[in-house]
Design a protein around this motif. Structure first.
Motif, short mmCIF file in Angstrom:
data_model
loop_
_atom_site.label_atom_id
_atom_site.label_comp_id
_atom_site.label_asym_id
_atom_site.label_seq_id
_atom_site.Cartn_x
_atom_site.Cartn_y
_atom_site.Cartn_z
N TYR A 212 72.23 40.90 71.37
CA TYR A 212 71.12 40.02 71.74
C TYR A 212 71.22 38.77 70.88
N PHE A 213 71.18 37.61 71.51
CA PHE A 213 71.37 36.38 70.74
C PHE A 213 70.51 35.25 71.29
N THR A 214 70.32 34.23 70.47
CA THR A 214 69.51 33.08 70.86
C THR A 214 70.40 31.86 71.10
N ASP A 215 70.06 31.13 72.15
CA ASP A 215 70.61 29.80 72.40
C ASP A 215 69.43 28.85 72.24
N SER A 216 69.40 28.12 71.14
CA SER A 216 68.21 27.35 70.78
C SER A 216 67.91 26.22 71.75
N SER A 217 68.93 25.70 72.43
CA SER A 217 68.70 24.61 73.37
C SER A 217 69.93 24.41 74.25
N SER A 218 69.70 24.00 75.48
CA SER A 218 70.81 23.60 76.34
C SER A 218 70.99 22.09 76.33
N LYS A 219 70.09 21.40 75.62
CA LYS A 219 70.15 19.94 75.53
C LYS A 219 70.66 19.47 74.17
N TRP A 220 70.10 20.02 73.10
CA TRP A 220 70.41 19.55 71.76
C TRP A 220 71.37 20.50 71.05
N GLN A 221 72.30 19.92 70.29
CA GLN A 221 73.21 20.71 69.47
C GLN A 221 72.59 20.97 68.10
N ARG A 222 73.27 21.82 67.31
CA ARG A 222 72.74 22.15 65.99
C ARG A 222 72.59 20.92 65.12
N ARG A 223 73.52 19.99 65.21
CA ARG A 223 73.44 18.78 64.38
C ARG A 223 72.25 17.91 64.76
N ASP A 224 71.65 18.17 65.94
CA ASP A 224 70.48 17.42 66.40
C ASP A 224 69.19 18.22 66.24
N TYR A 225 69.19 19.18 65.31
CA TYR A 225 68.04 20.08 65.19
C TYR A 225 66.74 19.32 64.96
N LEU A 226 66.79 18.18 64.24
CA LEU A 226 65.58 17.43 63.98
C LEU A 226 65.00 16.87 65.29
N LEU A 227 65.87 16.41 66.17
CA LEU A 227 65.41 15.91 67.47
C LEU A 227 64.83 17.05 68.30
N LEU A 228 65.44 18.23 68.21
CA LEU A 228 64.95 19.40 68.93
C LEU A 228 63.54 19.77 68.47
N VAL A 229 63.33 19.77 67.16
CA VAL A 229 62.01 20.12 66.62
C VAL A 229 60.98 19.07 67.01
#
Length: 359
Positions: A212-229
């Protein structure tokens, strides 16, 4: 001399204050001139700052399209939530030898972790050793992450191997003793028509069949985590990968930054940290509630990251940042003010916050 004249002569004299009302020539003119210079300078400074700001607000595009989010008032940090200094007393291992270690797993006395420079590393007998790397270098900045890779979640499997979630590359199985790497699921594989841009954490069943795993976003990458938040994007998912059939299922959708994930000891439900919403969701994988979901806990005192089981039967939850009360929480304040978020990222659009050296 009459009695009245004598009284008038004996009346005490009042003190007299002598002032010099003469004005020094030119003083008034100098003071007036200095005041005008100050006002003009202040006005010019205000205009020079306001015009670019207004121009940015009107002309520049914002990289995010935030939606208003609603939070309850954070719980007060009292009782069991009372801040303490216990973590200052911990023993520091391998200090200044690692760059951003994330999740930790162990097989016996040997520990493993993934680092910001794309490596899966082994800690044994006081030494640090690289056992795998899913990408290729250089791995010096966040902009290098898509090619370098970024191992995040890591778990020990039942057969002495490791299961690793790489934010950019997908799911892997690693034999740490033979240093063999097997790609299980590539991030390039679309799941129900959507790509995986930010594979984050994982948890596995005791027999090693289900991941079981998480995909945090289909739009933002990990390096864009601030934009995602800051955008509050609700395109995160909880997924299931079957290691035998190779099938992938979406268990939960429309999550806002799903992050850490943990299977219960009885393997009947999964906990998912929904970072942006300061809460933990629960999804049932067996029993009468199978396929259902509810809130495990909400309105946390911080924004949750990883989740791991504790020896007492509970769970350890790491907080990325605290929601202070009494005090001021920036994320809580901005959550209901999307226009301010847009303005902030319009003004800072030319500042490349991603391109920072890991050191």
């Amino acid at each position: 001399m009459s009695e009245a004249d004598g009284l008038r002569q004996r009346r005490p004299l009042r003190p007299r204050v002598v002032t010099d009302d003469r004005q020094i020539p030119g003083t008034k003119d100098c003071s007036s001139f200095s005041g005008r210079v100050f006002r003009v300078t202040f006005l010019m400074l205000a205009v020079s700052l306001t015009i670019p700001l207004l121009g940015a607000m009107v002309l520049l595009d914002s990289p995010i399209d935030p939606q208003p989010l609603s939070f309850k008032e954070p719980p007060r940090l009292l009782g069991v939530l009372q801040p303490n200094t216990k973590l200052r007393q911990v023993e520091r291992l391998f200090e200044n030898q690692l760059i951003g270690p994330e999740s930790i797993a162990n097989i016996g006395d040997v520990m493993f972790s993934g680092t910001a420079d794309g490596r899966v590393i082994k800690f044994e007998n006081g030494e640090v050793d690289t056992i795998a790397q899913f990408g290729s270098g250089p791995c010096k900045t966040r902009d290098d992450e898509p090619t370098c890779g970024r191992p995040l979640g890591i778990r020990a499997g039942p057969n002495g191997t490791l299961f690793v979630a790489d934010a950019y590359k997908g799911l892997f199985e690693v034999n740490p003793w033979k240093r063999e790497v097997t790609l299980l699921l590539s991030s390039d594989t679309p799941i129900e028509g959507r790509k995986m841009s930010f594979v984050n954490d994982l948890t596995i069943t005791r027999d090693g069949r289900k991941i079981y795993f998480t995909d945090s976003s289909s739009k933002w990458q990990r390096r864009d985590y601030l934009l995602l938040v800051m955008e509050g994007t609700d395109d995160g998912r909880l997924l299931e990968y079957d290691t035998e059939t190779k099938e992938v299922k979406v268990l939960l959708d429309q999550l806002r930054f799903p992050n850490g994930v943990q299977l219960s000891p009885a393997e009947d439900f999964i906990l998912v940290a929904e970072t942006t919403m300061a809460r933990i969701r629960r999804f049932y994988v067996s029993g009468l509630m199978k396929g259902g979901a509810d809130l495990f806990v909400e309105n946390l005192p911080g924004f949750p990251d990883n989740i791991r089981p504790s020896s007492s039967g509970g769970y350890w939850v790491c907080m990325a940042t605290i929601r202070s009360t009494p005090g001021f929480s920036v994320l809580d304040f901005l959550s209901e003010r999307p226009s301010i978020k847009r303005m902030i990222f319009k003004v800072t659009e030319n500042y490349n916050f991603k391109n920072q050296n890991y050191n």
